[in-house]
Design an enzyme around this catalytic site. Sequence first.
Site, PDB file in Angstrom:
ATOM      1  N   CYS A  35       0.825  -1.204   0.000  1.00  0.00           N
ATOM      2  CA  CYS A  35       0.000   0.000   0.000  1.00  0.00           C
ATOM      3  C   CYS A  35       0.861   1.256   0.000  1.00  0.00           C
ATOM      4  O   CYS A  35       0.502   2.270  -0.601  1.00  0.00           O
ATOM      5  CB  CYS A  35      -0.921  -0.007   1.202  1.00  0.00           C
ATOM      6  SG  CYS A  35      -1.828  -1.555   1.287  1.00  0.00           S
ATOM      7  N   THR A  36       2.002   1.171   0.670  1.00  0.00           N
ATOM      8  CA  THR A  36       2.910   2.314   0.681  1.00  0.00           C
ATOM      9  C   THR A  36       3.456   2.542  -0.724  1.00  0.00           C
ATOM     10  O   THR A  36       3.498   3.665  -1.211  1.00  0.00           O
ATOM     11  CB  THR A  36       4.049   2.083   1.676  1.00  0.00           C
ATOM     12  OG1 THR A  36       3.489   1.832   2.954  1.00  0.00           O
ATOM     13  CG2 THR A  36       4.971   3.275   1.756  1.00  0.00           C
TER      14      THR A  36
END
Lengths: 213, 208
Positions: free
Chosen positions: A109-110
């Site tokens: 997600c980062t």
Amino acid sequence: MNMASLTAPKHYSLPTFLRPQSPKYPSHYPLLSTSSASQFCGLKLSFSTPNANAASPLLLPSVFAKVSKGSKPPPFTLKDQDGKTVSLSKFKGKPVVVYFYPADETPGCTKQACAFRDSYEKFKKAGAEVVGISGDDPSSHKAFATKYRLPFTLLSDEGNKVRKQWGVPGDFFGALPGRETYVLDKNGVVQLVYNNQFQPEKHIDETLKLLQG
Amino acid sequence: MGESLKGAVDMHMLMEPIFAGWIGYILADLGSGVYHWGIDNYGDGSTPFFGSQIEAFQGHHKWPWTITRRQFSNNLHALARAITFSVLPINLLCHDPVVQSFVGVFAGCIMFSQQFHAWAHGTKSRLPPAVVALQEAGVLVSRSQHSAHHRPPYNNNYCIVSGLWNEFLDKNKVFEAMEMVLYFKLGVRPRSWSEPESEWMEEIDMAS
């Protein structure tokens, strides 16, 4: 079958003419999870359904039509990272990229958020807005957005209600919230649905391809 | 292993035990990776049963070269103890050569994995030529593959028997998937997701 494979699962939604226009009971019953599944002719079961009982395929308390290309997704109103309420209708009149992701501060997600950030100018140039949605609360979003200098809106879908309404499929039989991105045109109609759990940067490539094409 | 060989010869079958042994070798590499991943990412010194191992692994990450200074039996005795307790009952209860071949090779590889690991930290000039040859042939985990594990973000190349699973596991993000599932099911974050704490990072020693 995408769920069992270890390579990045990708499913494209069915073309409109194949997708049922109104909810109807499926012809077969999934044997395993009650999480939404795109192999399921565009329908999904509500998460409140008790575990699959292959012997009684007609026990479906509630069925939502999954959001797919050509459809108008159900509206939502959620809180952003500053605690302000944001409605989907706010974005009408311009294209918007709505991306559902598993959780803040996880590696995939980062990478995805940073990739959207790094290409944000291109999205703006195409006149589009970018909105990220996960089940984390506003304070988590705030910390995440601050740490990685994310210029776009992150919305808190607490309880994953919107995720379920839109029919975002999970991975590994629902053990993992899915990573799915929708591109809505300026009339609010879905033009692209892209799913890929383990190659998050591809979401940026695919959505830009559509917006710039 | 000896019993397996004798049993195989007695029963005039050779291919099945050989195949089973080969499977044991393959799975030992996978097993070493999964175990290594678990110990590197979860728990700490206070975890029951595994605590001292976890600390040892973290210590190894800080001072990787010290493993090459340890003697052969030092590298193996802890594993040998575990293997003895698990393999001996199997050996006593089961006489099928196929099973014994599998167990023998699997257990042997696990027992020697720490030595294979130590060799993977050695330098070409100081290792026996036979070992270097086996590493280059891919039979034993190579020095280059294993050194990739010792670089940030310390989340790949976990297998240490032959290393043949590493490319598949890393390419298909298998460990990342398992980490995500564990995070969502149990709320635990693996160590590799965070910036390594200074106690865990390698100390660069000019002398080595």
